[in-house]
Design a protein around this motif. Structure first.
Motif, mmCIF file in Angstrom:
data_model
loop_
_atom_site.group_PDB
_atom_site.id
_atom_site.type_symbol
_atom_site.label_atom_id
_atom_site.label_comp_id
_atom_site.label_asym_id
_atom_site.label_seq_id
_atom_site.Cartn_x
_atom_site.Cartn_y
_atom_site.Cartn_z
ATOM 1 N N ARG A 168 -5.936 -11.739 0.974
ATOM 2 C CA ARG A 168 -4.852 -11.112 0.213
ATOM 3 C C ARG A 168 -4.611 -9.723 0.788
ATOM 4 N N PRO A 169 -3.594 -8.994 0.315
ATOM 5 C CA PRO A 169 -3.357 -7.648 0.849
ATOM 6 C C PRO A 169 -4.590 -6.746 0.752
ATOM 7 N N VAL A 170 -4.726 -5.886 1.726
ATOM 8 C CA VAL A 170 -5.843 -4.941 1.796
ATOM 9 C C VAL A 170 -5.361 -3.571 1.323
ATOM 10 N N ARG A 171 -6.140 -2.942 0.453
ATOM 11 C CA ARG A 171 -5.825 -1.585 0.001
ATOM 12 C C ARG A 171 -6.454 -0.569 0.947
ATOM 13 N N LEU A 172 -5.692 0.422 1.368
ATOM 14 C CA LEU A 172 -6.231 1.549 2.111
ATOM 15 C C LEU A 172 -6.004 2.781 1.244
ATOM 16 N N VAL A 173 -7.056 3.220 0.571
ATOM 17 C CA VAL A 173 -6.947 4.326 -0.374
ATOM 18 C C VAL A 173 -7.005 5.652 0.376
ATOM 19 N N VAL A 174 -5.995 6.470 0.152
ATOM 20 C CA VAL A 174 -5.967 7.846 0.659
ATOM 21 C C VAL A 174 -6.253 8.745 -0.530
ATOM 22 N N PRO A 175 -7.349 9.505 -0.514
ATOM 23 C CA PRO A 175 -7.721 10.287 -1.681
ATOM 24 C C PRO A 175 -7.014 11.632 -1.772
ATOM 25 N N PHE A 176 -5.905 11.751 -1.060
ATOM 26 C CA PHE A 176 -5.136 12.990 -1.045
ATOM 27 C C PHE A 176 -3.664 12.671 -1.297
ATOM 28 N N ALA A 177 -2.870 13.704 -1.495
ATOM 29 C CA ALA A 177 -1.465 13.520 -1.849
ATOM 30 C C ALA A 177 -0.664 12.895 -0.711
ATOM 31 N N ALA A 178 0.392 12.198 -1.088
ATOM 32 C CA ALA A 178 1.296 11.617 -0.106
ATOM 33 C C ALA A 178 1.981 12.722 0.687
ATOM 34 N N VAL B 27 -1.114 1.312 1.562
ATOM 35 C CA VAL B 27 -1.677 2.634 1.321
ATOM 36 C C VAL B 27 -1.517 2.990 -0.157
ATOM 37 N N GLU B 28 -2.596 3.419 -0.746
ATOM 38 C CA GLU B 28 -2.621 3.761 -2.170
ATOM 39 C C GLU B 28 -3.182 5.173 -2.310
ATOM 40 N N ASN B 29 -2.378 6.092 -2.800
ATOM 41 C CA ASN B 29 -2.820 7.469 -2.990
ATOM 42 C C ASN B 29 -3.496 7.617 -4.346
ATOM 43 N N SER C 90 -10.763 -3.585 0.174
ATOM 44 C CA SER C 90 -10.595 -2.197 -0.265
ATOM 45 C C SER C 90 -11.192 -1.284 0.790
ATOM 46 N N LEU C 91 -10.386 -0.338 1.276
ATOM 47 C CA LEU C 91 -10.811 0.599 2.304
ATOM 48 C C LEU C 91 -10.467 2.022 1.883
ATOM 49 N N LEU C 92 -11.167 2.961 2.466
ATOM 50 C CA LEU C 92 -10.934 4.389 2.213
ATOM 51 C C LEU C 92 -10.603 5.070 3.530
ATOM 52 N N MET C 93 -9.578 5.920 3.501
ATOM 53 C CA MET C 93 -9.346 6.813 4.636
ATOM 54 C C MET C 93 -10.051 8.119 4.313
ATOM 55 N N GLY C 94 -11.286 8.228 4.764
ATOM 56 C CA GLY C 94 -12.068 9.428 4.515
ATOM 57 C C GLY C 94 -11.723 10.521 5.515
ATOM 58 N N ALA C 95 -12.178 11.728 5.232
ATOM 59 C CA ALA C 95 -11.881 12.862 6.095
ATOM 60 C C ALA C 95 -13.081 13.795 6.159
ATOM 61 N N THR C 96 -13.003 14.757 7.052
ATOM 62 C CA THR C 96 -14.118 15.668 7.305
ATOM 63 C C THR C 96 -14.660 16.292 6.028
#
Length: 321
Positions: free
Chosen positions: A27-37, A62-64, A86-92
């Motif tokens: 099914r569709p994959v979520r890529l969660v961005v934990p920051f604002a669009a 992409v899900e903010n 479910s995936l996360l776009m993590g950052a430094t």
């Protein structure tokens, strides 16, 4: 592992790596961005998601999920079913700096998240207001040493990458600067252009327009090589300060316990996306150097970054309220 190694890995792939792992999303994959669009991490995530969806045969959406320094979005992924959807776009800041700033966090990076692949890296640029007489990084350092604490530096907030990266520069140079935190990089930039603060270390993408328009002055970039967008600006190493090298980066993470075939397939999809000329061009235009890695390379990279930024937080006595 350093950023250049990760970027160069595109040229070193064995033929066997091209084989498709035996897993596909149902099914569709979520890529969660934990920051604002609209921010740099969000833009990079959307460029990546579009191509990953084509490769995986399912949309990558992409899900903010914003708030609490990125903790809300990261915890959401960490608590999601470890099935590859479910995936996360993590950052430094979230993955390598926050663990050293907060006594408690709603998730543990190493325990609750599984590395998938590096996604992008962005060099930073050290800039000054036009009313600062320094024309080079050594001149700025000399000015700061002559007036300890008199120069103010802006950041996008206490504990952010711009804050901690400036502390790395300050410690490497052996100078005293006064921190002025803002709620976001745009406010920090506005006060730099107005001359209300004297120094800002920020992502090149957020500074390039003001530099080109002559509204601020770039003194050095923090990468290991000169940046294509600022070819006339020396690196910190060229300016005599190699200890100030720093990179802001993004990485794809999954919930801990995600099956190895799913992680491998997702990592392969990131790799495939980042080798496409159109994707690389769009990422570069957004100020990000496209990158990819194996999950093992990313795990080692995150550990090294945690050690690096942990030292800066301790030596700089950085705290957040």
């Amino acid at each position: 592992m350093n950023r250049r190694t990760l970027l160069a890995s595109a040229l070193l792939l064995p033929a066997a790596a091209a084989a498709q792992p035996a897993w596909a999303p149902a099914r569709p994959v979520r890529l969660v961005v934990p920051f604002a669009a609209g921010g740099s991490t969000d833009v990079a995530a959307r460029i990546l998601a579009e191509r990953m969806g084509e490769t995986l045969g399912q949309p990558v959406v992409v899900e903010n999920r914003t708030g609490s320094a990125g903790f809300i979005g990261a915890e959401n992924v960490a608590r999601s079913a470890p099935d590859g959807h479910s995936l996360l776009m993590g950052a430094t800041g979230l993955l390598a700096i926050a663990p050293h700033l907060y006594a408690t966090m709603p998730f543990n990076v190493e325990r609750d998240l599984a590395p998938v692949s590096m996604a992008f890296a962005s060099d930073l640029v050290i800039s000054v207001a036009n009313n600062v007489p320094a024309r080079t990084l050594p001149e700025l350092i000399a000015l700061a040493k002559a007036q300890p604490g008199a120069l103010n530096y802006a950041s996008s907030g206490a504990g952010t990458t711009t804050h901690v990266a400036t502390e790395l520069f300050r410690l490497a140079a052996g100078i005293e600067l006064t921190h002025v935190p803002y709620r976001g990089s745009s406010q920090a930039m506005n006060d730099l252009m107005a001359g209300n603060v004297q120094v800002l270390v920020d992502q090149i993408a957020g500074s390039i327009g003001q530099i080109r328009d002559g509204r601020i002055r770039a003194l050095a970039v923090t990468g290991t090589a000169r940046h294509a967008l600022l070819p006339d600006v020396p690196t910190v190493a060229e300016a005599g300060l190699p200890g100030a090298q720093a990179t802001s980066w993004g990485a794809v993470m999954a919930p801990a316990g995600t099956p190895a075939p799913a992680v491998a397939r997702l990592a392969a999809a990131v790799r495939e996306a980042m080798t496409q000329p159109a994707v690389r061009s769009r990422m570069s235009a957004a100020g990000a150097d496209p990158a990819f890695s194996t999950p093992e390379e990313l795990a080692a990279f995150i550990r090294a970054e945690n050690q690096k930024w942990g030292r800066v937080v301790r030596d700089g006595r950085i705290t957040v309220s």
